[in-house]
Design a protein around this motif. Structure first.
Motif, short mmCIF file in Angstrom:
data_model
loop_
_atom_site.label_atom_id
_atom_site.label_comp_id
_atom_site.label_asym_id
_atom_site.label_seq_id
_atom_site.Cartn_x
_atom_site.Cartn_y
_atom_site.Cartn_z
N PHE A 56 0.84 -1.20 0.00
CA PHE A 56 0.00 0.00 0.00
C PHE A 56 0.88 1.25 0.00
O PHE A 56 1.99 1.25 0.54
CB PHE A 56 -0.86 0.06 1.27
N TYR B 87 0.00 5.14 1.31
CA TYR B 87 -0.94 6.08 1.91
C TYR B 87 -0.34 7.48 1.80
O TYR B 87 0.88 7.66 1.79
CB TYR B 87 -1.17 5.76 3.39
N GLN C 40 -0.77 11.62 3.31
CA GLN C 40 -1.35 12.54 4.29
C GLN C 40 -1.08 13.96 3.84
O GLN C 40 0.06 14.46 3.92
CB GLN C 40 -0.77 12.30 5.68
N LEU D 53 -4.67 10.49 7.04
CA LEU D 53 -4.03 9.52 6.15
C LEU D 53 -5.10 8.91 5.25
O LEU D 53 -6.18 8.54 5.72
CB LEU D 53 -3.40 8.40 6.96
N LEU E 56 -5.72 6.26 1.57
CA LEU E 56 -5.11 5.31 0.66
C LEU E 56 -4.87 5.95 -0.71
O LEU E 56 -5.77 6.59 -1.26
CB LEU E 56 -6.01 4.09 0.51
N GLU F 111 2.83 14.05 2.95
CA GLU F 111 3.70 12.99 3.45
C GLU F 111 3.19 11.67 2.91
O GLU F 111 1.98 11.40 2.94
CB GLU F 111 3.74 12.97 4.98
N PHE G 228 3.41 7.45 2.86
CA PHE G 228 3.79 6.29 3.66
C PHE G 228 3.58 5.01 2.85
O PHE G 228 2.50 4.78 2.30
CB PHE G 228 2.94 6.20 4.93
N PHE H 144 4.27 0.00 8.58
CA PHE H 144 4.42 1.22 7.81
C PHE H 144 5.88 1.66 7.80
O PHE H 144 6.63 1.45 8.76
CB PHE H 144 3.58 2.34 8.42
N GLY H 145 6.26 2.33 6.73
CA GLY H 145 7.55 2.97 6.68
C GLY H 145 7.52 4.29 7.43
O GLY H 145 6.48 4.72 7.92
N ALA H 146 8.69 4.90 7.54
CA ALA H 146 8.81 6.15 8.31
C ALA H 146 8.20 7.35 7.60
O ALA H 146 8.03 8.40 8.19
CB ALA H 146 10.27 6.42 8.63
N GLY H 147 7.89 7.18 6.33
CA GLY H 147 7.28 8.28 5.58
C GLY H 147 8.30 9.12 4.83
O GLY H 147 9.47 9.23 5.24
#
Lengths: 111, 115
Positions: free
Chosen positions: A34, A36, A38, A44, A46, A88, A90, A101-104
């Motif tokens: 995925f 996402y 923001q 947040l 999709l 941002e 993710f 999730f990754g750190a963004g």
């Protein structure tokens, strides 16, 4: 445990530039992927997702991502960014009901 | 409701105090998740509820953290004896069911500041 890496913390682009945000994960089994997004002041939401089939996935607002299994990657791309893409982003990986999730990556698009 | 809601939107507390954060999921969503997002870091999974099953608490960082959910509705995340490292945005998400295929819908988050 699986992990997700987003190597770019902050990307700054001018409008009309092309975008590619990296996402790599560490998990050897079947995964669902995925992205996402923001936007400033918003929840947040999709952007796109990959479960199976065509590894090139198209999402909203002209974004796409390509799943490359051999590289454990799911990079996000857009051919020409707009100021409104400032947000941002993710990356997330889900397997066996475990979503990480990754750190963004913060994207700033200069008008 | 139209989306996931969380309250309060901001909470400032003193070290050592207890706090309660609330999440109202989308009506009909059986799965509910709590995440923590520290400044400059990704979303850290805390806990998830699926229907009436026992919650998956594997992400809770310490026994100061607990969460409850009433049926398939409201959830409360409680942090006891808060510490400064608990300062973060706490996000709640819900989905129709649990499982890898289900999109999670996120709330606006609660920004917790522990002084």
């Amino acid at each position: 445990a699986q992990s997700v890496s987003q190597h770019n913390h902050h990307v700054i682009l001018s409008e009309a530039a092309s975008l590619e945000l990296g996402c790599n994960y560490s998990y050897g089994g079947t995964v669902n992927l995925f992205w996402y997004v923001q936007y400033p002041g918003q929840h947040l939401q999709l952007l796109l997702k990959y479960f199976s089939g065509d590894p090139l996935v198209k999402g909203i607002k002209g974004f796409e991502a390509e799943f490359i299994k051999s590289k454990f990657s799911f990079n996000l791309r857009k051919p020409s960014v707009q100021w409104s893409d400032t947000a941002e982003y993710f990356c997330a990986v889900s397997s066996n009901n475990d979503m990480r999730f990754g750190a963004g990556t913060r994207l700033t698009v200069k008008p | 409701g139209a989306g996931v809601s969380q309250s309060p939107s901001n909470k400032v507390t003193e070290k050592g105090k207890d706090v309660e954060l609330r999440c109202d999921p989308i009506s009909g969503h059986t799965a509910l998740y709590w995440y923590r997002q520290r400044l400059g870091q990704g979303l850290e999974f805390l806990i998830y509820f699926q229907g009436n099953s026992a919650p998956d608490k594997s992400g809770l960082p310490s026994d100061r953290f607990s969460a409850e959910r009433t049926g398939e509705s409201v959830s409360t995340l409680t942090i006891q004896r808060t510490q400064q490292e608990d300062s973060a945005v706490y996000l709640c998400a819900s989905s129709l069911t649990s499982g890898d295929y289900n999109e999670q819908f996120f709330g606006p988050g609660t920004r917790l500041t522990v002084l």
